[in-house]
Design a protein around this motif. Structure first.
Motif, PDB file in Angstrom:
ATOM      1  N   ARG A 284      39.392  41.023  47.232  1.00 38.41           N
ATOM      2  CA  ARG A 284      38.299  42.265  47.204  1.00 38.41           C
ATOM      3  C   ARG A 284      38.189  42.723  46.125  1.00 38.41           C
ATOM      4  N   ILE A 285      38.484  42.306  44.832  1.00 37.86           N
ATOM      5  CA  ILE A 285      38.029  42.731  43.573  1.00 37.86           C
ATOM      6  C   ILE A 285      36.499  41.930  43.430  1.00 37.86           C
ATOM      7  N   PRO A 286      35.712  42.774  43.349  1.00 40.62           N
ATOM      8  CA  PRO A 286      33.985  42.244  43.382  1.00 40.62           C
ATOM      9  C   PRO A 286      33.647  41.513  42.545  1.00 40.62           C
ATOM     10  N   HIS A 287      34.104  41.466  41.298  1.00 39.22           N
ATOM     11  CA  HIS A 287      33.727  40.639  40.285  1.00 39.22           C
ATOM     12  C   HIS A 287      34.657  39.809  39.660  1.00 39.22           C
ATOM     13  N   LEU A 288      35.750  39.845  40.233  1.00 38.36           N
ATOM     14  CA  LEU A 288      36.999  38.686  39.817  1.00 38.36           C
ATOM     15  C   LEU A 288      36.562  37.422  39.640  1.00 38.36           C
ATOM     16  N   LYS A 289      36.510  36.674  38.551  1.00 40.21           N
ATOM     17  CA  LYS A 289      36.270  35.311  38.338  1.00 40.21           C
ATOM     18  C   LYS A 289      37.333  34.420  38.156  1.00 40.21           C
ATOM     19  N   ARG A 290      38.477  34.814  37.393  1.00 38.17           N
ATOM     20  CA  ARG A 290      39.522  34.200  36.939  1.00 38.17           C
ATOM     21  C   ARG A 290      41.033  34.679  37.443  1.00 38.17           C
ATOM     22  N   LEU A 291      41.492  33.876  38.215  1.00 35.36           N
ATOM     23  CA  LEU A 291      42.935  34.527  38.593  1.00 35.36           C
ATOM     24  C   LEU A 291      43.942  33.409  38.260  1.00 35.36           C
ATOM     25  N   LEU A 292      45.006  33.953  37.492  1.00 32.74           N
ATOM     26  CA  LEU A 292      46.035  33.222  37.020  1.00 32.74           C
ATOM     27  C   LEU A 292      47.244  33.564  37.686  1.00 32.74           C
ATOM     28  N   ALA A 293      47.818  32.737  38.665  1.00 31.17           N
ATOM     29  CA  ALA A 293      49.073  33.018  39.559  1.00 31.17           C
ATOM     30  C   ALA A 293      50.159  32.003  39.274  1.00 31.17           C
ATOM     31  N   ASN A 294      50.127  31.132  38.263  1.00 29.81           N
ATOM     32  CA  ASN A 294      50.976  30.091  38.228  1.00 29.81           C
ATOM     33  C   ASN A 294      52.559  30.577  37.960  1.00 29.81           C
ATOM     34  N   ASN A 295      53.496  29.885  38.069  1.00 27.53           N
ATOM     35  CA  ASN A 295      54.747  30.034  37.687  1.00 27.53           C
ATOM     36  C   ASN A 295      55.412  31.473  38.543  1.00 27.53           C
ATOM     37  N   ASN A 296      55.093  31.181  39.840  1.00 31.72           N
ATOM     38  CA  ASN A 296      55.494  32.412  40.388  1.00 31.72           C
ATOM     39  C   ASN A 296      56.484  31.589  41.716  1.00 31.72           C
ATOM     40  N   PHE A 297      56.450  32.395  42.833  1.00 26.41           N
ATOM     41  CA  PHE A 297      57.248  31.688  43.907  1.00 26.41           C
ATOM     42  C   PHE A 297      56.324  31.739  45.312  1.00 26.41           C
ATOM     43  N   ILE A 298      55.118  31.442  45.041  1.00 22.95           N
ATOM     44  CA  ILE A 298      54.173  31.436  46.085  1.00 22.95           C
ATOM     45  C   ILE A 298      54.057  30.404  47.270  1.00 22.95           C
ATOM     46  N   ILE A 299      54.375  30.715  48.432  1.00 24.11           N
ATOM     47  CA  ILE A 299      54.399  29.936  49.498  1.00 24.11           C
ATOM     48  C   ILE A 299      53.220  30.117  50.473  1.00 24.11           C
ATOM     49  N   ASP A 300      52.505  31.153  50.409  1.00 24.66           N
ATOM     50  CA  ASP A 300      51.570  31.804  51.273  1.00 24.66           C
ATOM     51  C   ASP A 300      50.182  32.126  50.407  1.00 24.66           C
ATOM     52  N   VAL A 301      48.970  31.355  51.090  1.00 23.36           N
ATOM     53  CA  VAL A 301      47.667  31.893  50.572  1.00 23.36           C
ATOM     54  C   VAL A 301      46.705  31.680  51.720  1.00 23.36           C
ATOM     55  N   ASP A 302      46.092  32.734  51.845  1.00 26.61           N
ATOM     56  CA  ASP A 302      44.991  33.053  52.999  1.00 26.61           C
ATOM     57  C   ASP A 302      43.840  32.086  52.357  1.00 26.61           C
ATOM     58  N   VAL A 303      43.980  31.039  52.838  1.00 23.76           N
ATOM     59  CA  VAL A 303      42.743  29.982  52.528  1.00 23.76           C
ATOM     60  C   VAL A 303      41.278  30.351  52.992  1.00 23.76           C
ATOM     61  N   GLU A 304      41.112  30.774  54.164  1.00 22.83           N
ATOM     62  CA  GLU A 304      40.007  31.189  54.834  1.00 22.83           C
ATOM     63  C   GLU A 304      39.421  32.483  53.901  1.00 22.83           C
ATOM     64  N   ARG A 305      40.055  33.431  53.545  1.00 24.18           N
ATOM     65  CA  ARG A 305      39.564  34.522  52.842  1.00 24.18           C
ATOM     66  C   ARG A 305      39.426  34.095  51.554  1.00 24.18           C
ATOM     67  N   LEU A 306      40.224  33.314  50.906  1.00 21.25           N
ATOM     68  CA  LEU A 306      39.957  32.575  49.607  1.00 21.25           C
ATOM     69  C   LEU A 306      38.554  31.881  49.486  1.00 21.25           C
ATOM     70  N   ARG A 307      38.272  31.189  50.530  1.00 21.88           N
ATOM     71  CA  ARG A 307      37.042  30.765  50.727  1.00 21.88           C
ATOM     72  C   ARG A 307      35.799  31.399  50.531  1.00 21.88           C
ATOM     73  N   HIS A 308      35.929  32.484  51.214  1.00 15.03           N
ATOM     74  CA  HIS A 308      34.891  33.418  50.966  1.00 15.03           C
ATOM     75  C   HIS A 308      34.920  34.728  49.881  1.00 15.03           C
ATOM     76  N   ALA A 309      35.866  34.531  49.014  1.00 14.06           N
ATOM     77  CA  ALA A 309      36.015  35.443  47.889  1.00 14.06           C
ATOM     78  C   ALA A 309      34.793  35.619  47.213  1.00 14.06           C
ATOM     79  N   PRO A 310      33.997  36.703  46.883  1.00 13.29           N
ATOM     80  CA  PRO A 310      32.825  36.863  46.312  1.00 13.29           C
ATOM     81  C   PRO A 310      32.506  36.017  45.140  1.00 13.29           C
TER      82      PRO A 310
END
Length: 209
Positions: A140-166
């Motif tokens: 929902r960050i309207p102009h976010l182009k780059r997101l660095l989330a490496n080296n965490n413990f992520i096991i969950d991503v909302d792929v559908e919402r990601l697909r429609h990120a602005p």
């Protein structure tokens, strides 16, 4: 009547007290240096609009920072290399014009929903933290182009919402324990470049076994 302490006990207590005093003095000195460093970097940011509070031993963003920066239109903010566990909601209000935010190498597991109000933010780094899910506010960050989330413990991503990120163009999800199915789903996204650590083949998938 036995005296409360003998000479040896008095010396031991005196030594322990002395060690505590030295330790306290060191802590005060370190805290003083940290405060001086924060104030100095805030003063620098008043000139270049780039607030660098990395490696400042911060557990949170001091209220004094908001006060010192109240007349500055901040463009970049670096809070990496601290021990911050959360970002307060008012951060987005006070620093509403930033284009880059570096929160890497901290101890955060979530982000406030108010970050969606950062209308100018284009680059967000949350790598090397303790996230178990990719924060939904990122979509929902309207102009976010780059997101660095490496080296965490992520096991969950909302792929559908990601697909429609602005306008999201790039996400780094390397070095996260993504489930195989999620890993494969993320590979199907073509509009966004997604960096992933090569998936480990499960035993049942190895036809040679």
């Amino acid at each position: 009547m036995r005296p409360p302490y003998n000479e040896g006990e008095v010396q031991q207590i005196s030594q322990e007290q002395g060690e505590r005093n030295v330790a306290m003095a060191v802590c005060v000195q370190l805290a003083g240096r940290a405060i001086i460093r924060v104030v100095s970097r805030c003063e620098e940011a008043q000139d270049n609009c780039n607030l660098d509070l990395s490696e400042c031993q911060l557990m949170q963003i001091p209220d004094a920072v908001y006060h010192l920066m109240r007349h500055t239109e901040l463009k970049r903010c670096d809070l990496s290399g601290n021990v911050i566990t959360k970002i307060p909601a008012k951060f987005a209000v006070k620093f509403s014009l930033i284009t880059e935010l570096n929160l890497s190498h901290n101890q955060m597991s979530k982000l406030p929903e108010e970050l969606a109000e950062l209308q100018a933010l284009e680059r967000l780094d949350i790598s090397h933290n303790t996230f178990i899910a990719l924060p939904s506010v990122a979509w929902r960050i309207p102009h976010l182009k780059r997101l660095l989330a490496n080296n965490n413990f992520i096991i969950d991503v909302d792929v559908e919402r990601l697909r429609h990120a602005p306008v999201l163009e790039f996400i780094d999800l390397q070095a996260n324990p993504l489930p195989p199915r999620l890993h494969d789903l993320l590979r199907t996204l073509t509009r966004i470049t997604i960096e992933l650590t090569p998936r480990q083949i499960e035993d049942w998938e190895d036809l040679n076994v």
